[in-house]
Design an enzyme around this catalytic site. Structure first.
Site, PDB file in Angstrom:
ATOM      1  N   ASN A  43     -24.308  22.810  -0.177  1.00  0.00           N
ATOM      2  CA  ASN A  43     -24.397  21.816  -1.260  1.00  0.00           C
ATOM      3  C   ASN A  43     -25.852  21.517  -1.610  1.00  0.00           C
ATOM      4  O   ASN A  43     -26.246  21.534  -2.777  1.00  0.00           O
ATOM      5  CB  ASN A  43     -23.680  20.531  -0.873  1.00  0.00           C
ATOM      6  CG  ASN A  43     -22.195  20.736  -0.662  1.00  0.00           C
ATOM      7  OD1 ASN A  43     -21.666  21.809  -0.894  1.00  0.00           O
ATOM      8  ND2 ASN A  43     -21.516  19.703  -0.214  1.00  0.00           N
ATOM      9  N   ASP A  44     -26.653  21.232  -0.593  1.00  0.00           N
ATOM     10  CA  ASP A  44     -28.076  20.971  -0.834  1.00  0.00           C
ATOM     11  C   ASP A  44     -28.866  22.265  -1.004  1.00  0.00           C
ATOM     12  O   ASP A  44     -29.808  22.322  -1.796  1.00  0.00           O
ATOM     13  CB  ASP A  44     -28.669  20.157   0.317  1.00  0.00           C
ATOM     14  CG  ASP A  44     -28.519  18.659   0.099  1.00  0.00           C
ATOM     15  OD1 ASP A  44     -28.385  18.242  -1.064  1.00  0.00           O
ATOM     16  OD2 ASP A  44     -28.513  17.909   1.086  1.00  0.00           O
TER      17      ASP A  44
ATOM     18  N   CYS B 290     -20.872  25.012   6.228  1.00  0.00           N
ATOM     19  CA  CYS B 290     -20.097  23.776   6.090  1.00  0.00           C
ATOM     20  C   CYS B 290     -20.120  23.175   4.699  1.00  0.00           C
ATOM     21  O   CYS B 290     -19.582  22.092   4.474  1.00  0.00           O
ATOM     22  CB  CYS B 290     -20.578  22.732   7.106  1.00  0.00           C
ATOM     23  SG  CYS B 290     -22.274  22.196   6.850  1.00  0.00           S
TER      24      CYS B 290
ATOM     25  N   ARG C 190     -27.094  18.453  -8.644  1.00  0.00           N
ATOM     26  CA  ARG C 190     -25.679  18.789  -8.810  1.00  0.00           C
ATOM     27  C   ARG C 190     -24.863  17.659  -9.453  1.00  0.00           C
ATOM     28  O   ARG C 190     -23.723  17.872  -9.830  1.00  0.00           O
ATOM     29  CB  ARG C 190     -25.052  19.170  -7.468  1.00  0.00           C
ATOM     30  CG  ARG C 190     -25.029  18.071  -6.407  1.00  0.00           C
ATOM     31  CD  ARG C 190     -24.366  18.612  -5.144  1.00  0.00           C
ATOM     32  NE  ARG C 190     -24.187  17.594  -4.113  1.00  0.00           N
ATOM     33  CZ  ARG C 190     -25.037  17.358  -3.138  1.00  0.00           C
ATOM     34  NH1 ARG C 190     -26.147  18.059  -3.063  1.00  0.00           N
ATOM     35  NH2 ARG C 190     -24.797  16.431  -2.229  1.00  0.00           N
TER      36      ARG C 190
ATOM     37  N   GLU D  77     -30.347  23.827   4.981  1.00  0.00           N
ATOM     38  CA  GLU D  77     -30.004  23.361   3.634  1.00  0.00           C
ATOM     39  C   GLU D  77     -31.200  23.243   2.698  1.00  0.00           C
ATOM     40  O   GLU D  77     -31.060  22.722   1.591  1.00  0.00           O
ATOM     41  CB  GLU D  77     -29.239  22.036   3.695  1.00  0.00           C
ATOM     42  CG  GLU D  77     -29.806  21.002   4.606  1.00  0.00           C
ATOM     43  CD  GLU D  77     -28.865  19.819   4.828  1.00  0.00           C
ATOM     44  OE1 GLU D  77     -27.931  19.629   4.030  1.00  0.00           O
ATOM     45  OE2 GLU D  77     -29.076  19.088   5.807  1.00  0.00           O
TER      46      GLU D  77
ATOM     47  N   ARG E 127     -23.099  15.367  13.115  1.00  0.00           N
ATOM     48  CA  ARG E 127     -24.369  15.424  12.395  1.00  0.00           C
ATOM     49  C   ARG E 127     -25.016  14.050  12.414  1.00  0.00           C
ATOM     50  O   ARG E 127     -24.367  13.050  12.117  1.00  0.00           O
ATOM     51  CB  ARG E 127     -24.131  15.858  10.945  1.00  0.00           C
ATOM     52  CG  ARG E 127     -25.430  15.999  10.146  1.00  0.00           C
ATOM     53  CD  ARG E 127     -25.172  16.502   8.741  1.00  0.00           C
ATOM     54  NE  ARG E 127     -24.534  15.503   7.887  1.00  0.00           N
ATOM     55  CZ  ARG E 127     -24.168  15.717   6.620  1.00  0.00           C
ATOM     56  NH1 ARG E 127     -24.355  16.904   6.088  1.00  0.00           N
ATOM     57  NH2 ARG E 127     -23.605  14.767   5.909  1.00  0.00           N
TER      58      ARG E 127
ATOM     59  N   ARG F 263     -19.606  13.724   9.363  1.00  0.00           N
ATOM     60  CA  ARG F 263     -20.656  13.077   8.576  1.00  0.00           C
ATOM     61  C   ARG F 263     -20.754  11.611   8.975  1.00  0.00           C
ATOM     62  O   ARG F 263     -20.112  10.744   8.382  1.00  0.00           O
ATOM     63  CB  ARG F 263     -20.326  13.209   7.085  1.00  0.00           C
ATOM     64  CG  ARG F 263     -20.233  14.644   6.574  1.00  0.00           C
ATOM     65  CD  ARG F 263     -19.983  14.636   5.076  1.00  0.00           C
ATOM     66  NE  ARG F 263     -19.932  15.960   4.480  1.00  0.00           N
ATOM     67  CZ  ARG F 263     -18.806  16.611   4.182  1.00  0.00           C
ATOM     68  NH1 ARG F 263     -17.633  16.036   4.434  1.00  0.00           N
ATOM     69  NH2 ARG F 263     -18.842  17.799   3.639  1.00  0.00           N
TER      70      ARG F 263
ATOM     71  N   HIS G 127     -17.148   1.758  -2.346  1.00  0.00           N
ATOM     72  CA  HIS G 127     -16.004   1.455  -1.478  1.00  0.00           C
ATOM     73  C   HIS G 127     -14.703   1.954  -2.093  1.00  0.00           C
ATOM     74  O   HIS G 127     -13.830   2.483  -1.406  1.00  0.00           O
ATOM     75  CB  HIS G 127     -15.925  -0.052  -1.245  1.00  0.00           C
ATOM     76  CG  HIS G 127     -16.971  -0.554  -0.298  1.00  0.00           C
ATOM     77  ND1 HIS G 127     -17.248  -1.892  -0.136  1.00  0.00           N
ATOM     78  CD2 HIS G 127     -17.803   0.094   0.549  1.00  0.00           C
ATOM     79  CE1 HIS G 127     -18.202  -2.043   0.769  1.00  0.00           C
ATOM     80  NE2 HIS G 127     -18.554  -0.847   1.180  1.00  0.00           N
TER      81      HIS G 127
END
Length: 589
Positions: A459-460, A507, A470, A436, A334, A298, A191
């Site tokens: 990223n993936d 993206c 990563r 990905e 997504r 997201r 959070h």
């Protein structure tokens, strides 16, 4: 001088003196009370709890106003605990039976609860320890006041250094004074990290022992781009970062002059720049940076920022808000990408989110296909919202054709249900998928005949292609978007989309890095979906080059056999166009 590395959660560079929050919690001494006085202690407790609820409700409203409704839901957990008759009853019982003060009872019961949560197997439960500590501090403040080192004591600008900040403390940070945030604890989806990112100040978490290395008044540098904290920087390092900060400020002023100018290459090729968001409230930032729409929403952060699973209605309201904020611009939603490092415990059995290798386990589309009520609820909300404006739906982490077809079949089933119920939706909503994983990239042409568009999630794709986590610092140098194999896969996906005549965007973080812009343009990419603050920088590169120039860069890169060669060459080419930025940035990830 000392350099520490952590997890970057919000970008930027800050150079200020440190303000160290108390890392050690002050114990509350046991104070006995007479039997006749226990009733008064219970009354004091009830008043302190009531005052705490009023405070949190005010904080919720303030957070909703400044950061958005979705982030304000973080505090629903706090109010829920204070309204829990079992928890408050336990504290009252301790006052009456052990004849101790209200503050000692609060301290003892909540410390025990925090210890229980900290030892829990669930990552999500462990993450709520800071929320429990937040409640303890709040109630004790109303019972006995506070003499602790507090942000209210801060006179001028500073960088906050803490073991961990509670959500309340983070939401209350005054951006006029607090220029950066670093903590010992925390992760990307805590959070505190979510709120720090929303505040837009450089932030690094997971530094482990930064509070023991820094004292209030020390000069420190927070490099939120690279996840680096420099303690007591020497003159050379200080000059280096101050020069970089001046260059970035000067460059930011220049980039603002690009406002409302099109993203068009020197030879007239139009490029589309979309923004990536986690919450609808971030759309205004994307639009202020000239985003043509949102290429990646997201939606899992609606779950991660809440202590309850969002209902169909709450999701629908979030999607409608996003559509309305875009005022006719496109929105790509997504579906849930939960699992791996993004866990919502209530959605999965203990056995699943305790997997040995969660990045290769039941995550993303796999989790949704094993939890159809969850998946259908989200799809219903998206379809209902689709009548409000141009919406696309995108499935993440597709690795084989049967997953895609199953997801599309569920989409059709939900459409039929809505049709039967007389609920309007857009029947021709475009359907796409993330590329990905290598299997999807290698079969891109097959997939291209089944969808309306692709979005390459680098990223993936990078970590699955080069077999590197990563988030693992020990092998972080091996995680590179410049790996020739990664570039080859991206090229094949773009080529497949062109042959099938479907749209393709990229993206991942690679799209936000100006050193890769010329390469991606040369490979044929015409749509970028990037973090909103990076849009002006990428636009400047686009407006400074021709497509033929970019194709020459791509052809040159295709002849390299190592990421080091690729990186050095791309950095040199981008530096010819943007030396003031490229010279001060690291292009490794």
């Amino acid at each position: 001088m000392q350099i520490k590395r952590g997890i970057p959660v919000s970008p930027g560079v800050a150079i200020f003196t440190a303000f160290v929050m108390d890392a050690e919690d002050q114990p509350v001494p046991r104070r006995p009370v007479a039997m006749a006085k226990t009733g008064e202690e219970v009354d004091r407790l009830e008043k302190a709890v009531a005052a705490s609820i009023v405070e949190i409700e005010g904080l919720t409203e303030q957070t909703a106003s400044s950061l958005g409704e979705d982030l304000s839901k973080i505090f629903s957990f706090h109010i829920g605990m204070l309204n829990d008759p079992q928890l408050i009853g336990q504290i009252k019982t301790m006052v009456r039976t052990q004849r101790v003060s209200a503050e000692y009872s609060v301290y003892t019961v909540l410390r025990k609860l925090a210890s229980t949560f900290a030892a829990h197997d669930s990552q999500l439960v462990r993450k709520t320890v800071t929320d429990v500590k937040d409640l303890e501090r709040r109630i004790l403040k109303h019972l006995i006041g506070s003499s602790r080192e507090d942000l209210k004591n801060l006179k001028g600008s500073a960088i906050v250094v803490a073991h961990d900040l509670t959500p309340s403390q983070t939401a209350m940070l005054d951006k006029r004074k607090i220029k950066a945030l670093v903590t010992d604890a925390g992760g990307r989806t805590s959070h505190t990290a979510i709120l720090a990112h929303a505040l837009g100040i450089p932030s690094i978490v997971g530094l482990e022992d930064v509070t023991s290395e820094v004292s209030t008044g020390d000069t420190i540098v927070v490099d939120g781009n690279r996840g680096i904290v420099v303690i007591d920087p020497d003159a050379a390092k200080l000059m280096e970062y101050r020069q970089e900060a001046r260059q970035m400020a000067k460059h930011a002023t220049m980039l603002r002059e690009l406002k409302d100018k099109p993203a068009v290459t020197k030879d007239g090729t139009e490029i589309t720049l979309y923004g990536n968001i986690e919450f609808p409230d971030e759309i205004h930032l994307a639009l202020s940076n000239d985003a043509a729409g949102i290429g990646l929403y997201r939606t899992e952060f609606l779950y991660l920022a809440s202590d309850v699973i969002p209902s169909e209605e709450s999701q629908y309201e979030s999607y409608v808000t996003a559509i309305q904020n875009l005022e006719g611009r496109p929105l790509t939603i997504r579906t849930l990408d939960l699992g791996a490092d993004k866990v919502v415990e209530d959605l999965t059995p203990m056995s699943l989110w305790q997997e040995r290798n969660p990045f290769l386990g039941c995550r993303s589309i796999r989790l949704c296909l094993q939890n159809l009520p969850l998946f259908k609820t989200q799809i219903r909300a998206i379809l209902r919202a689709s009548v409000e404006g141009p919406v696309k739906i995108m499935f993440p982490l597709i690795s084989n054709i049967m997953e895609l077809r199953q997801a599309k079949m569920i989409l059709s089933d939900v459409k039929e249900d809505l049709e039967d119920q007389g609920i309007p939706y857009r029947d021709d909503i475009p359907v796409g998928m993330m590329i990905e994983v290598p299997s999807a990239a290698l079969q891109a042409l097959t997939f291209a005949h089944e969808v309306d568009f692709f979005s390459i999630g680098t990223n993936d794709l990078i970590q699955y292609t080069v077999a590197v986590d990563r988030s693992n610092e020990r092998i972080a140098n091996l995680y590179s978007a410049a790996h020739p194999a990664v570039i080859t896969l991206i090229k094949e996906v773009i080529r497949a989309s062109q042959r099938a005549k479907i749209d393709v965007s990229l993206c991942g973080e690679m799209a936000s890095d100006p050193e890769f812009t010329m390469l991606l343009l040369g490979l044929g990419l015409r749509t970028f979906s990037i973090t909103p603050p990076a849009i002006p920088e990428i636009k400047q590169i686009i407006r400074s080059v021709s497509i033929e120039q970019c194709r020459r860069v791509a052809r040159k890169v295709s002849g390299f056999d190592s990421n080091r060669e690729v990186l050095n060459y791309l950095k040199g080419e981008a530096g010819k166009i943007m030396p003031e930025v490229v010279g001060g940035r690291s292009i490794g990830y």
